[in-house]
Motif scaffolding. Structure first.
Motif, mmCIF file in Angstrom:
data_model
loop_
_atom_site.group_PDB
_atom_site.id
_atom_site.type_symbol
_atom_site.label_atom_id
_atom_site.label_comp_id
_atom_site.label_asym_id
_atom_site.label_seq_id
_atom_site.Cartn_x
_atom_site.Cartn_y
_atom_site.Cartn_z
ATOM 1 N N TYR A 1 0.829 -1.200 0.000
ATOM 2 C CA TYR A 1 0.000 0.000 0.000
ATOM 3 C C TYR A 1 0.867 1.255 0.000
ATOM 4 O O TYR A 1 1.962 1.274 0.550
ATOM 5 C CB TYR A 1 -0.897 0.021 1.241
ATOM 6 C CG TYR A 1 -1.838 -1.150 1.343
ATOM 7 C CD1 TYR A 1 -3.104 -1.098 0.781
ATOM 8 C CD2 TYR A 1 -1.451 -2.321 2.005
ATOM 9 C CE1 TYR A 1 -3.972 -2.175 0.869
ATOM 10 C CE2 TYR A 1 -2.302 -3.401 2.096
ATOM 11 C CZ TYR A 1 -3.565 -3.325 1.528
ATOM 12 O OH TYR A 1 -4.411 -4.387 1.608
ATOM 13 N N LYS B 1 -3.878 4.139 -3.989
ATOM 14 C CA LYS B 1 -3.677 3.478 -2.701
ATOM 15 C C LYS B 1 -2.658 2.359 -2.783
ATOM 16 O O LYS B 1 -1.977 2.058 -1.814
ATOM 17 C CB LYS B 1 -5.005 2.883 -2.204
ATOM 18 C CG LYS B 1 -5.991 3.891 -1.672
ATOM 19 C CD LYS B 1 -7.249 3.168 -1.212
ATOM 20 C CE LYS B 1 -8.301 4.137 -0.712
ATOM 21 N NZ LYS B 1 -9.544 3.437 -0.314
ATOM 22 N N TYR B 2 -2.579 1.702 -3.936
ATOM 23 C CA TYR B 2 -1.838 0.455 -4.021
ATOM 24 C C TYR B 2 -0.537 0.604 -4.807
ATOM 25 O O TYR B 2 -0.487 1.253 -5.845
ATOM 26 C CB TYR B 2 -2.704 -0.611 -4.685
ATOM 27 C CG TYR B 2 -4.078 -0.711 -4.076
ATOM 28 C CD1 TYR B 2 -4.260 -1.184 -2.781
ATOM 29 C CD2 TYR B 2 -5.203 -0.307 -4.786
ATOM 30 C CE1 TYR B 2 -5.511 -1.257 -2.221
ATOM 31 C CE2 TYR B 2 -6.467 -0.374 -4.236
ATOM 32 C CZ TYR B 2 -6.612 -0.854 -2.942
ATOM 33 O OH TYR B 2 -7.862 -0.922 -2.384
ATOM 34 N N PRO C 1 -5.546 -4.892 -4.075
ATOM 35 C CA PRO C 1 -4.173 -5.355 -3.883
ATOM 36 C C PRO C 1 -3.986 -6.863 -4.068
ATOM 37 O O PRO C 1 -2.863 -7.340 -3.958
ATOM 38 C CB PRO C 1 -3.904 -4.967 -2.431
ATOM 39 C CG PRO C 1 -5.236 -5.139 -1.771
ATOM 40 C CD PRO C 1 -6.244 -4.707 -2.786
#
Length: 441
Positions: free
Chosen positions: A293, A333-334, A400
């Motif tokens: 992350y 985010k990832y 993810p």
């Protein structure tokens, strides 16, 4: 084969022989033969715990209590109670130590689990310089050390690669290389003009564009420049100077210029961390490390709470711009994603990818490990066919982590059936890949 590839192949061969060490005769005096003991003790037997006799421990305790009885009775009740408690605790420790010692002797020294660890690691490799697989910072340090160790062998090529590799700002690298090329062009086009034979080190442009980059000093030395202190205005300063003889060797300077233009950076490559699993009902259960992350899990949770609160307050009044902004935040985010490809026989092929890599990278990964490459399809758990090869894995909702299903292309299967009278079946993955199969914990 390009000069750069030949350079790396030669270097890898030399490193391999250097690691092997110097040869020696087995019957030479002073040669020591090493045993293959296990553990840090170098093969020495592990000391065995001395057995403890519970009866002897009890006798010692009773004797201590008897001695207490002969002493003054002032405070005897309190003292005896405290001593009895301490002695009983010590006796329990002795007995427990004996049991633990016996268990340690009976248990195997090495425990091999049947399952495979679920937590993926983000590791990097660099096939150009060797087989090592390391965390990114360690791999970058390994590349750095490799380049400096190669300078003596081929300073022109190595220093050019250093400039491209060891500096993070691509714009500064571009400007620095352009400046070095200009210095070389000035000499090539004007070999007899002395003013082009030297570069003042204190010059502001040189300091900002060239000297600030790692590898430029080594490149100038490889080109034949040396540092000399020369008069400048009313004082003396250091200059990089190219001798008259070097300036006249125009062909050599042209070759050095071509080397600098042709050099490419050595970049760590994300290791796929390939794993193969037996069919498992845990295929959709993932343990994802924090490094997958861009933000911590706690921050993700807070962001989700804020988003839910905003939705409750605004209801259906969210604008298109607000929705697009939220989608962009979601994609950012990832950093990485774990992809498991499930074959019709239940076998799982697992690999690690960057979240911004495209679906084509997954297709390439799968194709490299197939025993027979034929057109195939990848579909999500909901049955959606993944066809947009130029879309990132994050945009496809595969970060993810995700499980996708493999199937042969229906038209190809129909052609095989028409030609052979039977559908393609049997193993999907190469034997050397299947040799890695393990159970999922």
């Amino acid at each position: 084969m390009s000069a750069i590839k030949r350079f790396f192949q030669k270097r890898k061969l030399e490193v391999k022989f250097k690691k092997a060490g110097e040869g020696h005769r087995l019957d030479a005096p002073g040669t020591r033969h090493h045993s293959t003991g296990d553990g840090a003790s170098g093969g020495r037997p592990t000391p065995r715990a001395r057995p403890v006799d519970p009866q002897a421990a009890q006798k010692a305790a009773d004797a201590a209590l008897a001695r207490l009885e002969t002493k003054s009775k002032d405070g005897a009740v309190v003292v005896r109670a405290r001593m009895r408690t301490e002695i009983e605790a010590e006796k329990r420790k002795l007995v427990e130590a004996e049991v633990a010692g016996q268990a340690a002797q009976a248990s195997p020294r090495e425990v091999i689990l049947d399952g495979a660890p679920m937590m993926p690691q983000v590791l990097y490799c660099c096939p150009e310089i060797g087989p090592e697989v390391l965390p990114k910072e360690e791999m970058e340090a390994h590349i750095h050390a490799f380049l400096y160790s190669s300078l003596a062998e081929d300073p022109e090529m190595t220093s050019a690669i250093m400039i491209h590799t060891l500096n993070k700002n691509p714009e500064k690298v571009k400007v620095g290389i352009e400046t070095l090329l200009k210095y070389l062009d000035n000499v090539i086009n004007n070999p007899d003009e002395e003013k082009f034979h030297k570069i003042r080190i204190g010059n502001k442009a040189f300091q900002e564009r060239v000297r600030s980059l790692e590898g430029t000093e080594e490149f100038l030395q490889a080109a034949g420049f040396t540092i000399r202190c020369l008069p400048h205005e009313d004082h003396e300063e250091n200059f990089w100077v190219l001798s008259e003889e070097m300036c006249k060797d125009v062909e050599r300077l042209k070759n050095i210029k071509e080397v600098l233009l042709a050099a490419e950076p050595i970049k760590p490559q994300l290791d796929r961390a390939l794993k193969v699993f037996h069919p498992s009902g845990k295929a959709a259960k993932f343990e994802i490390p924090d490094e997958f992350y861009n933000v911590s899990p706690a921050e993700l949770k807070k962001e989700q709470q804020r988003k839910e609160e905003a939705v409750e307050k605004l209801g259906m009044l969210r604008t298109k711009a607000m929705r697009e902004r939220d989608e962009l935040k979601e994609l950012r985010k990832y950093r990485f994603t774990l992809i498991r490809v499930r074959f019709p026989d239940g076998i799982l092929l697992q690999g690690v990818f960057k979240a911004r890599e495209k679906l084509s990278a997954v297709r390439e990964f799968v194709g490299e490990n197939l025993i027979d490459w034929l057109p195939f399809n990848l579909t999500t758990a909901t049955g959606q066919k993944l066809t947009e090869d130029n879309v990132t894995l994050a945009e496809l909702g595969l970060a993810p982590a995700a499980v996708v299903n493999f199937s042969w292309d229906a038209e190809v299967q129909a052609d095989i059936t028409a030609q052979k009278g039977a559908q393609k079946d049997g193993s999907y993955l190469k034997p050397e890949v299947m040799a890695l199969i393990q159970s999922m914990q």
